[in-house]
Scaffold this motif. Structure first.
Motif, PDB file in Angstrom:
ATOM      1  N   MET A   1       8.245 -12.943  -6.809  1.00 20.01           N
ATOM      2  CA  MET A   1       7.934 -14.341  -7.425  1.00 20.01           C
ATOM      3  C   MET A   1       8.545 -14.557  -8.823  1.00 20.01           C
ATOM      4  SD  MET A   1       6.023 -15.995  -5.430  1.00 20.01           S
ATOM      5  CE  MET A   1       5.361 -17.197  -6.258  1.00 20.01           C
ATOM      6  N   LEU A   2       9.038 -13.509  -9.407  1.00 22.31           N
ATOM      7  CA  LEU A   2      10.161 -13.986 -10.836  1.00 22.31           C
ATOM      8  C   LEU A   2      11.079 -14.669 -10.433  1.00 22.31           C
ATOM      9  CD1 LEU A   2      10.146 -10.375 -12.406  1.00 22.31           C
ATOM     10  CD2 LEU A   2       8.785 -12.181 -12.960  1.00 22.31           C
ATOM     11  N   GLY A   3      11.752 -14.738  -9.487  1.00 20.08           N
ATOM     12  CA  GLY A   3      12.783 -15.676  -8.997  1.00 20.08           C
ATOM     13  C   GLY A   3      12.434 -16.800  -8.083  1.00 20.08           C
ATOM     14  N   ARG A   4      11.090 -17.118  -8.394  1.00 20.09           N
ATOM     15  CA  ARG A   4      10.474 -18.499  -7.407  1.00 20.09           C
ATOM     16  C   ARG A   4       9.944 -19.649  -8.400  1.00 20.09           C
ATOM     17  NH1 ARG A   4      12.709 -15.308  -4.417  1.00 20.09           N
ATOM     18  NH2 ARG A   4      11.973 -14.967  -2.144  1.00 20.09           N
ATOM     19  N   GLY A   5      10.687 -19.663  -9.735  1.00 18.76           N
ATOM     20  CA  GLY A   5      10.278 -20.911 -10.545  1.00 18.76           C
ATOM     21  C   GLY A   5      10.003 -20.265 -11.970  1.00 18.76           C
ATOM     22  N   VAL A   6      10.130 -21.274 -12.837  1.00 22.60           N
ATOM     23  CA  VAL A   6       9.986 -20.964 -14.047  1.00 22.60           C
ATOM     24  C   VAL A   6       8.831 -21.885 -14.782  1.00 22.60           C
ATOM     25  CG1 VAL A   6      11.110 -20.790 -16.276  1.00 22.60           C
ATOM     26  CG2 VAL A   6      12.226 -19.838 -14.479  1.00 22.60           C
ATOM     27  N   GLY A   7       8.028 -21.653 -15.645  1.00 22.99           N
ATOM     28  CA  GLY A   7       6.999 -22.639 -15.959  1.00 22.99           C
ATOM     29  C   GLY A   7       7.684 -22.981 -17.272  1.00 22.99           C
ATOM     30  N   PRO A   8       7.132 -24.053 -18.019  1.00 20.13           N
ATOM     31  CA  PRO A   8       7.469 -24.869 -19.204  1.00 20.13           C
ATOM     32  C   PRO A   8       7.558 -23.651 -20.317  1.00 20.13           C
ATOM     33  CG  PRO A   8       5.399 -25.620 -18.885  1.00 20.13           C
ATOM     34  CD  PRO A   8       5.715 -24.914 -17.602  1.00 20.13           C
ATOM     35  N   HIS A   9       8.682 -23.631 -21.190  1.00 20.51           N
ATOM     36  CA  HIS A   9       8.457 -22.492 -22.244  1.00 20.51           C
ATOM     37  C   HIS A   9       9.722 -23.119 -23.236  1.00 20.51           C
ATOM     38  CE1 HIS A   9       8.542 -18.732 -24.144  1.00 20.51           C
ATOM     39  NE2 HIS A   9      10.097 -18.802 -23.970  1.00 20.51           N
ATOM     40  N   GLY A  10       9.297 -22.821 -24.643  1.00 22.70           N
ATOM     41  CA  GLY A  10      10.201 -23.035 -25.787  1.00 22.70           C
ATOM     42  C   GLY A  10      10.740 -24.627 -25.624  1.00 22.70           C
ATOM     43  N   GLY A  11       9.654 -25.662 -25.392  1.00 20.56           N
ATOM     44  CA  GLY A  11      10.128 -26.901 -25.448  1.00 20.56           C
ATOM     45  C   GLY A  11      10.868 -27.516 -24.095  1.00 20.56           C
ATOM     46  N   GLN A  12      11.097 -26.416 -23.330  1.00 17.20           N
ATOM     47  CA  GLN A  12      11.974 -26.925 -22.081  1.00 17.20           C
ATOM     48  C   GLN A  12      11.056 -26.991 -20.848  1.00 17.20           C
ATOM     49  OE1 GLN A  12      15.914 -24.693 -21.672  1.00 17.20           O
ATOM     50  NE2 GLN A  12      15.058 -23.354 -23.048  1.00 17.20           N
TER      51      GLN A  12
ATOM     52  N   ASP B   1      -3.213 -12.667  -5.539  1.00 19.07           N
ATOM     53  CA  ASP B   1      -3.120 -14.098  -5.916  1.00 19.07           C
ATOM     54  C   ASP B   1      -2.289 -14.003  -7.338  1.00 19.07           C
ATOM     55  OD1 ASP B   1      -4.698 -13.226  -7.941  1.00 19.07           O
ATOM     56  OD2 ASP B   1      -6.562 -14.371  -7.112  1.00 19.07           O
ATOM     57  N   PRO B   2      -1.931 -15.533  -7.694  1.00 15.68           N
ATOM     58  CA  PRO B   2      -1.251 -15.670  -9.038  1.00 15.68           C
ATOM     59  C   PRO B   2      -1.618 -14.855 -10.305  1.00 15.68           C
ATOM     60  CG  PRO B   2      -1.023 -17.605  -7.643  1.00 15.68           C
ATOM     61  CD  PRO B   2      -2.025 -16.633  -7.006  1.00 15.68           C
ATOM     62  N   ALA B   3      -3.027 -14.910 -10.285  1.00 14.76           N
ATOM     63  CA  ALA B   3      -3.704 -14.283 -11.249  1.00 14.76           C
ATOM     64  C   ALA B   3      -3.486 -12.756 -11.513  1.00 14.76           C
ATOM     65  CB  ALA B   3      -5.443 -14.342 -11.537  1.00 14.76           C
ATOM     66  N   ALA B   4      -3.442 -12.184 -10.174  1.00 21.12           N
ATOM     67  CA  ALA B   4      -3.154 -10.722 -10.087  1.00 21.12           C
ATOM     68  C   ALA B   4      -1.812 -10.462 -10.518  1.00 21.12           C
ATOM     69  CB  ALA B   4      -3.406 -10.242  -8.695  1.00 21.12           C
ATOM     70  N   MET B   5      -0.796 -11.411 -10.289  1.00 18.58           N
ATOM     71  CA  MET B   5       0.547 -11.195 -10.418  1.00 18.58           C
ATOM     72  C   MET B   5       0.855 -11.490 -12.096  1.00 18.58           C
ATOM     73  SD  MET B   5       2.756 -12.583  -7.319  1.00 18.58           S
ATOM     74  CE  MET B   5       1.720 -14.111  -6.868  1.00 18.58           C
ATOM     75  N   ARG B   6       0.110 -12.254 -12.525  1.00 17.90           N
ATOM     76  CA  ARG B   6       0.474 -12.522 -14.016  1.00 17.90           C
ATOM     77  C   ARG B   6      -0.151 -11.286 -14.756  1.00 17.90           C
ATOM     78  NH1 ARG B   6      -1.491 -17.781 -12.582  1.00 17.90           N
ATOM     79  NH2 ARG B   6       0.232 -19.112 -12.599  1.00 17.90           N
TER      80      ARG B   6
ATOM     81  N   ALA C   1       8.579 -16.742 -18.929  1.00 15.18           N
ATOM     82  CA  ALA C   1       7.209 -17.543 -18.333  1.00 15.18           C
ATOM     83  C   ALA C   1       7.840 -17.952 -16.604  1.00 15.18           C
ATOM     84  CB  ALA C   1       7.740 -19.007 -18.985  1.00 15.18           C
ATOM     85  N   PRO C   2       7.782 -16.748 -15.827  1.00 14.76           N
ATOM     86  CA  PRO C   2       7.767 -17.121 -14.734  1.00 14.76           C
ATOM     87  C   PRO C   2       6.277 -17.881 -14.086  1.00 14.76           C
ATOM     88  CG  PRO C   2       6.954 -14.658 -15.343  1.00 14.76           C
ATOM     89  CD  PRO C   2       7.351 -15.110 -16.500  1.00 14.76           C
ATOM     90  N   ALA C   3       6.599 -18.765 -13.158  1.00 11.23           N
ATOM     91  CA  ALA C   3       5.805 -19.566 -12.685  1.00 11.23           C
ATOM     92  C   ALA C   3       4.459 -19.103 -12.048  1.00 11.23           C
ATOM     93  CB  ALA C   3       6.478 -20.858 -11.991  1.00 11.23           C
ATOM     94  N   PHE C   4       4.906 -18.084 -11.182  1.00  8.31           N
ATOM     95  CA  PHE C   4       3.839 -17.779 -10.083  1.00  8.31           C
ATOM     96  C   PHE C   4       3.067 -18.730  -9.437  1.00  8.31           C
ATOM     97  CE2 PHE C   4       4.001 -13.892 -13.125  1.00  8.31           C
ATOM     98  CZ  PHE C   4       4.721 -13.196 -12.213  1.00  8.31           C
ATOM     99  N   ASP C   5       3.742 -19.707  -8.772  1.00  8.95           N
ATOM    100  CA  ASP C   5       3.187 -20.817  -8.288  1.00  8.95           C
ATOM    101  C   ASP C   5       2.415 -20.405  -6.939  1.00  8.95           C
ATOM    102  OD1 ASP C   5       3.668 -23.084  -5.961  1.00  8.95           O
ATOM    103  OD2 ASP C   5       3.411 -23.984  -8.090  1.00  8.95           O
ATOM    104  N   ALA C   6       1.039 -20.805  -6.975  1.00  7.24           N
ATOM    105  CA  ALA C   6       0.223 -20.615  -5.755  1.00  7.24           C
ATOM    106  C   ALA C   6       0.686 -20.979  -4.671  1.00  7.24           C
ATOM    107  CB  ALA C   6      -1.315 -20.998  -6.179  1.00  7.24           C
TER     108      ALA C   6
END
Length: 447
Positions: free
Chosen positions: A79-90, A201-206, A144-149
């Motif tokens: 999941m590290l390669g499956r999306g990025v969350g908002p970070h540093g104003g991006q 679930d995503p919480a466990a991955m985070r 900021a990996p997304a870990f999208d559900a």
């Protein structure tokens, strides 16, 4: 030819001509230091190509999975390669946008989890504008990996479908039962299942990522056309997002228990055209001082392809199999020593007895001087092929870093191997291999 290119060519060519204890090699130039955040950095400068390979590794492999969440490390890496969350104003990048961003840079990024390690790799050109953007994008992914559900739900369904398909294969059953018998509850032998994936679930991955992705525990290996000052900047930028993860000590993982008695597992598998055979026992950890003598011994016994004893005795002399091999899985703990082959179901018993007898005879008698000399020549002459590209050098230096081996491990490898005598080899083999205490698993043989 540049001075740096000449140095590398001479070093690689020198590996082919090591014949005795007096041979000298040019040193593989590994620079090593510790960053202010605790990360240990290993740099090999190679200016022959405008390219940089980076590997970041932390203690976040499957041995750290909670029992009820087996597969968590692998899921986190995926999941590290499956999306990025908002970070540093991006803004956030979904998985498709992330793939396109890497394609636009002509760079490669990947994350994997093995038994011991969570590994992140980056390959990019060192042209300043491309290198800057590639490091920035990699730093965003790490921070900021997304870990999208929804993405995880899709990937989990794929994993479960693949697991169910694998259950129709006899080699899957053989590997599972073999790992259970060799490791006996140690995390090395735990397998992810639909039940454990469903519990993730995503919480466990985070939580897993936050606990195990820490700069203080990281080894960073860089191979390419950069110097130390630039490497320090890159290492700092890549791990900046981990500063909030802290550095709480991780609990110790128990060692693999010695095998007290043999275990023989025979399982039918109707319709299997071949019997799948695994024979072995717990072996050694990578830092074991007998690692190199055992590597040499195993090359003679079953790791040397068509020149090995197992291949001669089971394939060439009796025609029971197309191929048979043995190997040591050496990690932070004692991975398995394994002999593996396939044969016709009605020949499985004979093949097993031949493997056991070969182990007994090798343990009692040891190899001949001719076998030792031939194995040394094969391993030494092939050693340069492990270092003939940036990525292969990265693999080797990262292994040195992970196991906390001496910086001259690769420089002295051939000389140390050449110096091993028969007594040292046989003592190491007998210390680890007990042919009277083996795990044997046969799936698909006749009852």
């Amino acid at each position: 030819m540049s001075a740096m290119l000449r140095k590398w060519v001479l070093w690689l060519l020198g590996l082919y001509f090591v014949g005795g204890s007096g041979a000298a090699l040019a040193a593989l130039p590994i620079e090593h230091w510790t960053q202010p955040d605790g990360a240990r950095v290993y740099l090999v400068r190679n200016d022959t190509l405008p390219m940089l390979d980076v590997r970041i590794e932390v203690d976040g492999g499957s041995r750290r999975d909670p029992a009820a969440l087996a597969g968590l490390a692998a899921a986190t890496a995926m999941m590290l390669g499956r999306g990025v969350g908002p970070h540093g104003g991006q803004p956030a990048l979904d998985e498709n946008a992330l793939v396109e961003a890497w394609a636009d840079l002509g760079a490669q990024w990947a994350a994997t989890a093995t038994l011991d390690r969570l590994s992140i790799t980056l390959r990019t050109l060192t042209r300043p504008d491309l290198l800057e953007r590639a490091v920035a994008l990699a730093a965003r992914q790490l921070a900021a990996p997304a870990f999208d559900a929804a993405v995880w739900a899709r990937e989990r369904d794929r994993l479960i479908a693949a697991w169910r398909e694998a259950q129709t294969q006899p080699d899957t059953l053989a590997r599972r039962r073999y790992a259970q018998a060799v490791y006996r509850g140690h995390p090395y032998g735990v397998e992810a299942t639909p039940d454990t994936w469903s519990a993730i679930d995503p919480a466990a991955m985070r939580a897993f990522y936050r606990r195990h992705a820490r700069a203080c525990d990281a080894r960073i290996t860089l191979v390419g056309a950069i110097g130390r000052e630039q490497a320090e900047v890159i290492a700092t930028r890549l791990l900046a997002g981990w500063a909030a993860h802290g550095c709480e000590p991780l609990p110790a993982v128990p060692e693999v228990a010695p095998l007290e008695r043999s275990q023989d597992v025979r399982l039918p598998f109707p319709g299997a055209a071949q019997a799948h055979i695994l024979v072995g026992r717990p072996g050694i950890a990578r830092r074991d001082p007998d690692y190199l003598p055992l590597l040499l011994a195993n090359h003679i016994f079953g790791g040397g392809g068509f020149t090995s004893r197992l291949m001669r005795e089971i394939r060439e002399q009796r025609g029971l199999t197309y191929g048979v091999f043995s190997h040591f899985l050496a990690g932070r703990h004692a991975g398995a020593f394994t002999v593996a082959l396939q044969t016709k179901p009605d020949q499985a018993d004979l093949a097993v007895e031949l493997v056991r007898e070969s182990l007994r005879r090798f343990t009692v008698e040891g190899p001949t001087d001719e076998e030792i000399a031939a194995a040394k020549a094969s391993l030494i002459n092939g050693f340069a092929l492990r270092l003939d590209s940036n990525r292969k050098v990265l693999d080797q230096v990262a292994a040195v870093a992970w196991s906390d081996l001496p910086l001259d491990e690769l420089d002295t490898w051939t000389a140390r191997l050449a110096a091993i005598d028969r007594e040292t080899l046989l003592r190491a083999w007998r210390r680890v291999i007990d042919p009277e205490r083996l795990v044997t698993v046969v799936v698909g043989g006749q009852p």
